[in-house]
Design a protein around this motif. Structure first.
Motif, short mmCIF file in Angstrom:
data_model
loop_
_atom_site.label_atom_id
_atom_site.label_comp_id
_atom_site.label_asym_id
_atom_site.label_seq_id
_atom_site.Cartn_x
_atom_site.Cartn_y
_atom_site.Cartn_z
N GLN A 268 0.94 -1.24 -0.05
CA GLN A 268 -0.06 0.04 -0.11
C GLN A 268 1.00 1.36 0.04
O GLN A 268 0.49 2.22 -0.72
CB GLN A 268 -0.82 0.09 1.19
CG GLN A 268 -2.07 -1.10 1.05
CD GLN A 268 -2.80 -1.07 2.39
OE1 GLN A 268 -2.41 -0.80 3.30
NE2 GLN A 268 -4.25 -1.37 2.33
N THR B 15 2.32 1.65 -3.46
CA THR B 15 1.62 1.99 -4.51
C THR B 15 1.10 3.74 -4.32
O THR B 15 0.96 4.26 -5.02
CB THR B 15 0.19 1.35 -4.40
OG1 THR B 15 0.55 -0.28 -4.45
CG2 THR B 15 -0.85 1.23 -5.59
N ASN C 56 0.61 10.19 -8.81
CA ASN C 56 -0.62 9.92 -9.58
C ASN C 56 -1.02 10.72 -10.63
O ASN C 56 -0.70 10.66 -12.14
CB ASN C 56 -1.49 9.67 -8.78
CG ASN C 56 -2.84 9.08 -9.50
OD1 ASN C 56 -2.90 8.44 -10.35
ND2 ASN C 56 -3.93 9.07 -8.53
N TYR D 191 -1.88 -2.49 -11.53
CA TYR D 191 -2.46 -2.26 -10.59
C TYR D 191 -3.86 -3.36 -10.50
O TYR D 191 -4.49 -3.62 -11.53
CB TYR D 191 -3.38 -0.78 -10.51
CG TYR D 191 -2.40 0.33 -10.44
CD1 TYR D 191 -2.29 0.76 -9.16
CD2 TYR D 191 -1.67 0.79 -11.65
CE1 TYR D 191 -1.50 1.91 -9.08
CE2 TYR D 191 -0.90 1.76 -11.46
CZ TYR D 191 -0.79 2.41 -10.21
OH TYR D 191 0.18 3.63 -10.11
N VAL E 172 -6.41 3.14 -2.84
CA VAL E 172 -5.55 2.23 -2.60
C VAL E 172 -5.82 1.67 -1.19
O VAL E 172 -5.39 0.28 -0.84
CB VAL E 172 -3.80 3.13 -2.42
CG1 VAL E 172 -3.06 1.85 -2.02
CG2 VAL E 172 -3.62 3.15 -4.01
N LEU F 160 -3.66 -2.43 -5.19
CA LEU F 160 -2.35 -2.73 -4.98
C LEU F 160 -1.38 -2.82 -6.32
O LEU F 160 -1.87 -3.19 -7.29
CB LEU F 160 -2.06 -3.91 -4.16
CG LEU F 160 -2.66 -3.93 -2.84
CD1 LEU F 160 -2.51 -5.29 -2.24
CD2 LEU F 160 -2.70 -2.77 -2.04
N LEU F 161 -0.12 -2.51 -6.11
CA LEU F 161 0.77 -2.48 -7.33
C LEU F 161 1.21 -4.06 -7.00
O LEU F 161 1.65 -4.50 -6.26
CB LEU F 161 1.94 -1.49 -6.99
CG LEU F 161 2.70 -1.22 -8.37
CD1 LEU F 161 1.84 -0.45 -9.57
CD2 LEU F 161 3.83 -0.30 -7.85
#
Length: 924
Positions: free
Chosen positions: A271, A274, A279, A532, A556, A562-563
């Motif tokens: 988290q 990400t 962004n 993602y 997120v 999550l990444l």
């Protein structure tokens, strides 16, 4: 004596014919007499580019201007002098024993082009693909060799080993020589030809030029386009830190583990990683209804000083440009269907797109030249930074096959893409040209480093939901995703060379030369891919959010978006590559008969090339590619000067072409020009060439020529681009074809017509008529039992007929049957005034073999008509050069398509539009 030796020697600053004489004395460089003797080499007659000559104003358009050329042995003339005896000096093309074309600074200025790629497409037999890469006689850029002052350069392009020529502004270039027949003093990788760029050096007089310009095109400027915010310094092509890899992600990458929730990273870790990504400023595509005009700024200055017996010349050049280009069109892909003989093409995807690219280029060059008598040392440093910022949207459908002749569209898809590519080149060179009577020695050393950074490559996709009549992206379902990638590439090249020549004191003119060259090119590339992915299904309200809201920090943490690292999902995450070449040559030039010159030589090259994929997470890496080969490469040219103004050349040679790193690397790369993904083939091999050339030349006046040439090439194992499907994705890879032949003919003419009889206004004007035409054809030969290794078959050998269609004639990719260039210029020989009309035509050419034996992808370059106006205006005792350009006046658009039995797929189609620009340069 090499070809560049000959050209450099004969392009001295004198206005009449020069003929060799061993006992002639050199006149001082400042001698006002045009009928004195000009030394063939050394500071007194060191050839300079047009912009360095007439000060304070620019040289008149029609004035006789010398050309500066630097290359292997460029000044090693063995003490030869030039005596002025006739009505014109020898044409530089005539001066060399090889088949060459020369672009002087004056020729480049006539085209009005701002970069070398645009200028060289006017050369006989050359075409430029994508505005960047040069094709010589129908052979792709992979078969061309680009040198800077005789030394090789690495490329900042992951898809190319050859440096793109649009990186080089014409302001830093003194001349361009394109050699089409091989001589042993050049590297053996010589398929189509070698392009040697010579940078400007010591001026004959001090100068300071300051220029600025603006321009645009009718598709882009003040029209709808798309962009994203990025950083505050994007205009300059430098990131302000916005796109730096966040500390949390950098630390995770540095751990050596795959970045995904699990044993190595907790939910809270992922988290944080990400949410740490930048962004909105890298993700949100914004509509711009008034795309700005293009702008450019440049400054150049130079001076020559006398310090005792030394001549010290300094020159510095800097420039900044910022340009925009919007393209809107269609991209389709598909396969064939139907019964044999009645097959048609059926689309598997069909998308409309609109992309806007903002390109910023910063360049600088500094040159120090020190001359002592006939010795010269040059220290050159070149810096180029080319940054591309892109925002792209698309809308269309993928299709499901219902029956062999019917497809059904999936839901309509909206896609978005943002990217930022930083490409940077730094090159430093030291060249020593030393002369001791009949003995000459050239020493060259260089270091070059290129890099390419691509942080925050983002792409995402929404699918139309019929139930709610809106687009959704749940980050889970087919066609609904959001990805981000980070990649870097570093390329270093060390080069050293020595060339020596000696003119023997014999009754029969004989010059012997020999040399050694060492090249070490090392590349390292790494790419990290992420997607993602939510831990649980998203509700419709969330999946309808625009992309920056969808990926926001709150989502997120609220919905566990999550990444998740996907690096290596297609190919290798990283690779190291290297090419080390040790080469030596011997060459001799002799005149056994009056009017006959024979140039014979042989080169030995030992090459060690490798591409070693690396897996990053403990998996076993693929077997590296290693190509270790040695070659003897003979070359010979016979020139017969059978009349005072005519000669005939015949040349034969053997050469090679090695696979480029990107063609071997098992790693995906997106090409911003074609908007396609490329993927290498580790099992490619070297190509070998047998070359024949012949050319007739008739020189009917100073810088006026008619020539007719023919050429033939037999190529063993040529490398061809092949399109393949991986799922619904269309990729381009490579494969060796068994054999190919290429042949053709070239015709060139240049004539000046004085206009003084037409009245006072035309008293000092002339009409320049310049044209060339190339016809070429090629055929890939597939015999029974021939094999290859393709992208889909590797590492297994398969029948070549599975990749190359044997039911029809296949031409080499990139080869146009017809290339035509024509120029009409009204020029004033007494002052700067020039009005030019330029026409370029290239016929259709294949860009890739079609997937699954479908027809080739065919590109239609078409006709381009340009107008360039240049005018010198004196203001307050200073010369101001004004330039206006209009390009693509016919509005030729771009088309790349497949055709089969009346059906068509538009692989890539978009409008180009007519462009315009205006600039002014003050000569201070």
């Amino acid at each position: 004596m090499t070809n560049f030796q000959r050209v450099a020697a004969l392009l001295a600053s004198t206005a009449f014919v020069g003929t060799p004489a061993a006992n002639a004395q050199a006149a001082p460089p400042t001698s006002p007499s045009a009928s004195t003797v000009g030394q063939a080499a050394g500071p007194s007659a060191a050839a300079q580019d047009t912009a360095d000559q007439a000060q304070p104003g620019a040289a008149p358009a029609g004035a006789d201007q010398p050309i500066e050329i630097s290359g292997p042995g460029a000044d090693a003339t063995g003490g030869q002098d030039i005596i002025v005896r006739g009505r014109r000096i020898p044409n530089p093309v005539r001066a060399t024993p090889e088949v060459v074309s020369v672009l002087s600074a004056q020729d480049i200025a006539r085209t009005g082009e701002g970069d070398v790629a645009g200028a060289v497409k006017r050369v006989t037999g050359l075409s430029v693909v994508g505005g960047r890469f040069v094709y010589v006689r129908g052979l792709g850029e992979r078969y061309s060799l680009a040198l800077l002052n005789g030394s090789p350069l690495p490329s900042p392009e992951p898809l190319r080993r050859v440096v793109p020529l649009d990186l080089f502004p014409t302001s830093v270039i003194a001349s361009v020589v394109v050699q089409k027949s091989y001589s042993a003093n050049y590297p053996g990788e010589f398929g189509g030809g070698v392009i040697n760029l010579t940078t400007r050096s010591a001026p004959t007089e001090g100068f300071l030029d300051i220029g600025a310009g603006f321009g645009g095109d009718f598709i882009t400027s003040d029209n709808l386009g798309y962009t994203y915010y990025g950083g505050d310094l994007d205009y300059l092509g430098y990131d302000d830190g916005t796109r730096d890899v966040p500390d949390a992600l950098a630390s995770a990458i540095g751990s050596g583990n795959r970045v995904v929730q699990g044993a190595n990273f907790t939910l809270e870790d992922i988290q944080g990683i990400t949410a740490g990504l930048v962004n909105s400023s890298t993700t949100l595509i914004q509509r711009n209804r008034g795309i700005p005009l293009n702008s450019s700024y440049d400054v150049a200055g130079g001076e020559t000083f006398r310090l005792g017996a030394l001549d010290i010349g300094l020159i510095a050049i800097g420039g900044l440009s910022n340009s925009w280009q919007t393209r809107g069109g269609v991209q389709q892909a598909g396969t064939r269907t139907g019964t044999a003989g009645e097959e048609t093409l059926l689309a598997s995807s069909d998308f409309d797109f609109l992309t806007t690219q903002n390109r910023a280029v910063v360049n600088g060059m500094a040159n120090l030249t020190v001359s002592l008598d006939r010795h010269k040392v040059r220290f050159t440093n070149l810096y180029i930074r080319d940054t591309l910022k892109e925002a792209r949207i698309g809308s269309g459908n993928n299709f499901d096959t219902v029956s062999p002749s019917e497809v059904r569209p999936d839901g309509t898809i909206n896609t978005g893409l943002t990217s930022w590519y930083e490409r940077q080149l730094f090159d430093t060179q030291v060249v020593g040209e030393l002369k001791f009577g009949d003995f000459a020695l050239d020493l060259r050393g260089s270091y070059a480093k290129t890099k390419r950074d691509a942080p925050y490559e983002r792409n995402y996709s929404y699918v139309f939901n019929d139930g709610i009549e809106d687009y959704v992206n749940d980050l889970r379902s087919p066609g609904q995703f959001a990805n981000v990638s980070f990649s870097t590439l570093d390329d270093e090249l060390w080069y050293g060379g020595i060339d020596a020549s000696y003119r023997l004191p014999s009754t029969m003119p004989l010059t012997l030369s020999a040399g050694y060259a060492y090249t070490d090119n090392q590349r390292s590339a790494i790419r990290r891919d992420f997607e993602y992915f939510p831990s649980q299904a998203l509700n419709l309200a969330v999946s309808q959010q625009r992309i920056d809201f969808l990926l926001s920090d709150s989502n997120v943490y609220l919905y566990d978006i999550l990444l998740r690292e996907t690096t290596g999902g297609l190919g290798s995450a990283a690779y190291d590559a290297g090419l080390t070449v040790n080469a030596g040559y011997v060459m001799g030039e002799i005149r056994p008969l009056e009017g006959v010159t024979v140039n014979l030589g042989v080169r030995y090259e030992d090459g060690d090339q490798s591409v070693s994929p690396r897996f990053l997470f403990g998996e076993e890496a693929p077997i590296p590619t290693e190509l270790k080969n040695s070659y003897w490469l003979p070359a010979g040219t016979v020139t017969w000067n059978f009349a005072e103004d005519m000669q005939l050349r015949v040349a034969a040679s053997k050469t090679i072409a090695r696979p480029q790193f990107r063609e071997l690397a098992p790693q995906p790369y997106r090409d911003t020009e074609s908007q396609r993904t490329f993927f290498g083939n580790q099992f490619l091999t070297d190509s070998e060439f047998f070359n024949l050339d012949a050319r007739y030349e008739y020189y009917w006046g100073r810088d006026q020529i008619f020539s007719l040439a023919g050429f033939y090439k037999k190529i063993e194992e040529p490398i061809e681009a092949t399109a393949v499907f991986v799922g619904n994705s269309l990729l381009t890879s490579f494969a060796n074809a068994p054999e190919a032949v290429l042949y053709g003919a070239e015709i060139e003419a240049r004539k000046y017509f004085p206009l003084e009889r037409m009245g006072r206004f035309f008293g000092s004007r002339r009409l320049a008529v310049i044209g060339n035409y190339t016809y070429s054809d090629s055929e890939i030969k597939i015999r029974e039992g021939d094999t290859t290794i393709s992208f889909t078959s590797q590492p297994n050998v398969i029948d070549a007929a599975f990749v190359f269609d044997t039911t029809r004639k296949l031409r080499l990719t990139g080869q146009s049957k017809h290339l035509l260039n024509a120029q009409l210029s009204l020029e004033d020989t007494a002052r700067l005034s020039q009005q030019s009309i330029l026409l370029t035509y290239a016929s259709n050419r294949a860009t890739a073999r079609g997937p699954n034996l479908t027809p080739d992808f065919i590109e239609r370059p078409g006709i381009q008509l340009d107008v360039v106006l240049r005018q010198g205006v004196p203001i307050m005792g200073r010369q101001i050069e004004l330039k206006a350009e209009a390009r693509n006046l016919l509005g030729t658009d771009y088309r790349e398509s497949q055709h089969l039995n009346g059906s068509r797929l538009d692989i890539n189609r978009y409008d180009v539009g007519t462009s315009f620009s205006f600039s002014a340069t003050a000569k201070l």
